[in-house]
Motif scaffolding. Structure first.
Motif, PDB file in Angstrom:
ATOM      1  N   ILE A  25      -8.502  -4.088   8.328  1.00 52.76           N
ATOM      2  CA  ILE A  25      -7.260  -4.822   8.084  1.00 52.76           C
ATOM      3  C   ILE A  25      -6.239  -4.521   9.178  1.00 52.76           C
ATOM      4  O   ILE A  25      -5.944  -3.361   9.475  1.00 52.76           O
ATOM      5  CB  ILE A  25      -6.676  -4.444   6.708  1.00 52.76           C
ATOM      6  CG1 ILE A  25      -7.700  -4.728   5.594  1.00 52.76           C
ATOM      7  CG2 ILE A  25      -5.393  -5.208   6.438  1.00 52.76           C
ATOM      8  CD1 ILE A  25      -7.255  -4.263   4.229  1.00 52.76           C
ATOM      9  N   ASP A  26      -5.717  -5.578   9.775  1.00 47.16           N
ATOM     10  CA  ASP A  26      -4.664  -5.453  10.780  1.00 47.16           C
ATOM     11  C   ASP A  26      -3.381  -4.991  10.067  1.00 47.16           C
ATOM     12  O   ASP A  26      -2.881  -5.681   9.171  1.00 47.16           O
ATOM     13  CB  ASP A  26      -4.430  -6.805  11.450  1.00 47.16           C
ATOM     14  CG  ASP A  26      -3.472  -6.728  12.630  1.00 47.16           C
ATOM     15  OD1 ASP A  26      -2.529  -5.915  12.573  1.00 47.16           O
ATOM     16  OD2 ASP A  26      -3.658  -7.487  13.605  1.00 47.16           O
ATOM     17  N   PRO A  27      -2.812  -3.831  10.437  1.00 51.35           N
ATOM     18  CA  PRO A  27      -1.645  -3.291   9.735  1.00 51.35           C
ATOM     19  C   PRO A  27      -0.346  -4.032  10.000  1.00 51.35           C
ATOM     20  O   PRO A  27       0.670  -3.718   9.368  1.00 51.35           O
ATOM     21  CB  PRO A  27      -1.571  -1.851  10.255  1.00 51.35           C
ATOM     22  CG  PRO A  27      -2.186  -1.914  11.608  1.00 51.35           C
ATOM     23  CD  PRO A  27      -3.271  -2.928  11.511  1.00 51.35           C
ATOM     24  N   GLU A  28      -0.362  -5.009  10.886  1.00 50.88           N
ATOM     25  CA  GLU A  28       0.859  -5.739  11.220  1.00 50.88           C
ATOM     26  C   GLU A  28       0.827  -7.189  10.736  1.00 50.88           C
ATOM     27  O   GLU A  28       1.868  -7.822  10.582  1.00 50.88           O
ATOM     28  CB  GLU A  28       1.076  -5.732  12.738  1.00 50.88           C
ATOM     29  CG  GLU A  28       1.094  -4.349  13.369  1.00 50.88           C
ATOM     30  CD  GLU A  28       2.288  -3.525  12.916  1.00 50.88           C
ATOM     31  OE1 GLU A  28       3.320  -4.139  12.557  1.00 50.88           O
ATOM     32  OE2 GLU A  28       2.198  -2.287  12.914  1.00 50.88           O
ATOM     33  N   ASN A  63      -1.104  -0.563   3.712  1.00 51.59           N
ATOM     34  CA  ASN A  63      -2.064  -1.491   4.321  1.00 51.59           C
ATOM     35  C   ASN A  63      -3.044  -2.072   3.309  1.00 51.59           C
ATOM     36  O   ASN A  63      -4.221  -2.281   3.604  1.00 51.59           O
ATOM     37  CB  ASN A  63      -2.842  -0.820   5.464  1.00 51.59           C
ATOM     38  CG  ASN A  63      -3.395  -1.853   6.454  1.00 51.59           C
ATOM     39  OD1 ASN A  63      -2.841  -2.945   6.622  1.00 51.59           O
ATOM     40  ND2 ASN A  63      -4.493  -1.516   7.118  1.00 51.59           N
ATOM     41  N   MET A  64      -2.525  -2.350   2.115  1.00 53.39           N
ATOM     42  CA  MET A  64      -3.307  -3.033   1.097  1.00 53.39           C
ATOM     43  C   MET A  64      -2.506  -4.224   0.580  1.00 53.39           C
ATOM     44  O   MET A  64      -1.287  -4.135   0.426  1.00 53.39           O
ATOM     45  CB  MET A  64      -3.626  -2.091  -0.068  1.00 53.39           C
ATOM     46  CG  MET A  64      -4.599  -0.990   0.288  1.00 53.39           C
ATOM     47  SD  MET A  64      -6.223  -1.609   0.794  1.00 53.39           S
ATOM     48  CE  MET A  64      -6.828  -2.244  -0.754  1.00 53.39           C
ATOM     49  N   PRO A  65      -3.167  -5.353   0.285  1.00 54.54           N
ATOM     50  CA  PRO A  65      -2.437  -6.539  -0.209  1.00 54.54           C
ATOM     51  C   PRO A  65      -1.846  -6.315  -1.586  1.00 54.54           C
ATOM     52  O   PRO A  65      -2.316  -5.470  -2.360  1.00 54.54           O
ATOM     53  CB  PRO A  65      -3.511  -7.628  -0.237  1.00 54.54           C
ATOM     54  CG  PRO A  65      -4.816  -6.909  -0.248  1.00 54.54           C
ATOM     55  CD  PRO A  65      -4.599  -5.619   0.464  1.00 54.54           C
ATOM     56  N   CYS A  66      -0.784  -7.055  -1.897  1.00 56.18           N
ATOM     57  CA  CYS A  66      -0.139  -6.991  -3.210  1.00 56.18           C
ATOM     58  C   CYS A  66      -1.135  -7.367  -4.297  1.00 56.18           C
ATOM     59  O   CYS A  66      -1.898  -8.322  -4.154  1.00 56.18           O
ATOM     60  CB  CYS A  66       1.062  -7.935  -3.235  1.00 56.18           C
ATOM     61  SG  CYS A  66       1.775  -8.178  -4.879  1.00 56.18           S
ATOM     62  N   ARG A  67      -1.098  -6.647  -5.419  1.00 53.96           N
ATOM     63  CA  ARG A  67      -2.001  -6.891  -6.545  1.00 53.96           C
ATOM     64  C   ARG A  67      -1.350  -7.674  -7.672  1.00 53.96           C
ATOM     65  O   ARG A  67      -2.010  -8.065  -8.620  1.00 53.96           O
ATOM     66  CB  ARG A  67      -2.517  -5.562  -7.087  1.00 53.96           C
ATOM     67  CG  ARG A  67      -3.217  -4.687  -6.058  1.00 53.96           C
ATOM     68  CD  ARG A  67      -3.554  -3.333  -6.633  1.00 53.96           C
ATOM     69  NE  ARG A  67      -2.356  -2.646  -7.093  1.00 53.96           N
ATOM     70  CZ  ARG A  67      -2.352  -1.688  -8.038  1.00 53.96           C
ATOM     71  NH1 ARG A  67      -3.477  -1.333  -8.611  1.00 53.96           N
ATOM     72  NH2 ARG A  67      -1.229  -1.111  -8.406  1.00 53.96           N
ATOM     73  N   GLY A  68      -0.014  -7.829  -7.615  1.00 56.24           N
ATOM     74  CA  GLY A  68       0.659  -8.645  -8.627  1.00 56.24           C
ATOM     75  C   GLY A  68       1.222  -7.891  -9.802  1.00 56.24           C
ATOM     76  O   GLY A  68       1.586  -8.500 -10.815  1.00 56.24           O
TER      77      GLY A  68
END
Length: 339
Positions: free
Chosen positions: A234-237, A264-269
């Motif tokens: 995953i690109d951190p930027e 560096n993880m997507p939102c889970r909601g």
């Protein structure tokens, strides 16, 4: 009671914390107030906090109705005992706050609503690979013994949010709620400066509006491949959606401090929807579907669309990770809503 509902003006108001079906993270969030916890403890009289102090149910039953200024209740309602306790606390409290994602939306425990009680028991006690149970023993609500009858609380067929069980005055979202929002809520209660009843005690903006990567998100996103975090570097930027990752930022309320994103993880909601959104999962699904496409001017074929959809490992669990119990359909089988 009326005085407590308007705000707290009395010295040392009584406060209760209670834990229903959850992981315990919300209790840890209270501890994470660190030295501010001492200030809270000095300003209020904690009359119930089972995870930290030795209080009994009879202590709460002995209080006058409305004697507790505010009860912070975390966790979804899964068991008969939990339903009894939240109804007791509702009666004894001026204010009730749904504390955390499980009380607010159903949370991770409510993913069990994709199955029936019998299916859950069969898997947990009979067919799971790690289970050795040749007698086929499963929990019973009542069992006669030489020492009398033993009982267990009823395991309900449907996991419910707190406000599907008792009236809720305010919601403090998150998995868990961040310490700064907890402290703001406590201070607002003590100062009698709470917003209108039913409010979520967090900003009304979507997470995308506060995301540190928002400048990398284009006006129109086209997702041609769906990836899970472990499958790519995953690109951190870069915007997670641009990398083909499910990120709930556009469908989720802000206020969490972008904790997952900064890791560096997507939102889970877990903060739930912004005001006006009835079904967070449906909104997320529509949002993702609008981004599916191919990087050409040609329309996506049915075969390409099917291939893309099949890349979602668990569609229901993905879009309703935290909000299944609060969704429009609440569980997989509507006929099993009743207990």
């Amino acid at each position: 009671m009326a005085e407590a509902r308007k705000g707290v003006s009395m010295a040392k108001p009584k406060v209760a914390f209670y834990w229903c079906a959850s992981c315990g993270g919300c209790e840890e969030a209270v501890v994470d107030l660190n030295e501010d916890l001492l200030k809270v403890a000095d300003a209020v009289d904690i009359v119930l906090w089972p995870v930290a102090m030795d209080f009994k149910r009879k202590d709460i039953e002995a209080l006058a109705d409305g004697a507790i200024a505010c009860s912070f209740i975390n966790g979804a309602v899964r068991l008969e005992e939990q339903e009894e306790m939240v109804k007791l606390l509702r009666r004894k409290s001026g204010l009730v706050i749904a504390f955390g994602a499980c009380a607010h939306l159903g949370g991770i425990p409510a993913l069990a609503n994709f199955y029936s009680r019998d299916e859950i028991f069969r898997r947990a006690y009979l067919t799971a690979p790690t289970v050795i149970n040749p007698e086929g023993t499963t929990p019973q609500e009542k069992l006669a013994t030489d020492f009398g009858e033993l009982t267990l609380p009823k395991f309900y067929n449907t996991v419910k949010t707190l406000d599907q069980t008792v009236p809720v005055d305010y919601y403090l979202p998150g998995c868990p709620p961040p310490p700064d929002l907890i402290l703001k809520a406590v201070n607002a209660i003590l100062a009698g400066q709470l917003p209108e009843k039913g409010a979520v005690l967090a900003p009304e903006k979507a997470l995308c509006d506060t995301c540190p990567r928002k400048e990398t998100k284009p006006e129109k996103i086209v997702i041609g491949e769906i990836k899970r975090p472990y499958e790519i570097k995953i690109d951190p930027e870069k915007c997670f959606l641009m990398q083909g990752l499910f990120c709930y930022g556009p469908a989720t309320r802000s206020g969490c401090g972008e904790t997952c994103i900064r890791a560096n993880m997507p939102c889970r909601g877990c903060f739930g929807p912004v005001d006006g959104v009835v079904d967070q999962g449906a909104k997320a699904l529509v949002m993702f579907a609008s981004m599916f496409g191919i990087q050409t001017e040609e329309k996506m074929t049915q075969e390409e669309a099917r291939r893309l959809i099949n890349q979602i490992a668990d569609p229901g669990g993905t879009v309703y990770r935290f909000s299944l119990a609060s969704s429009l359909f609440r569980r997989k089988r509507m006929e099993n809503m009743g207990e």
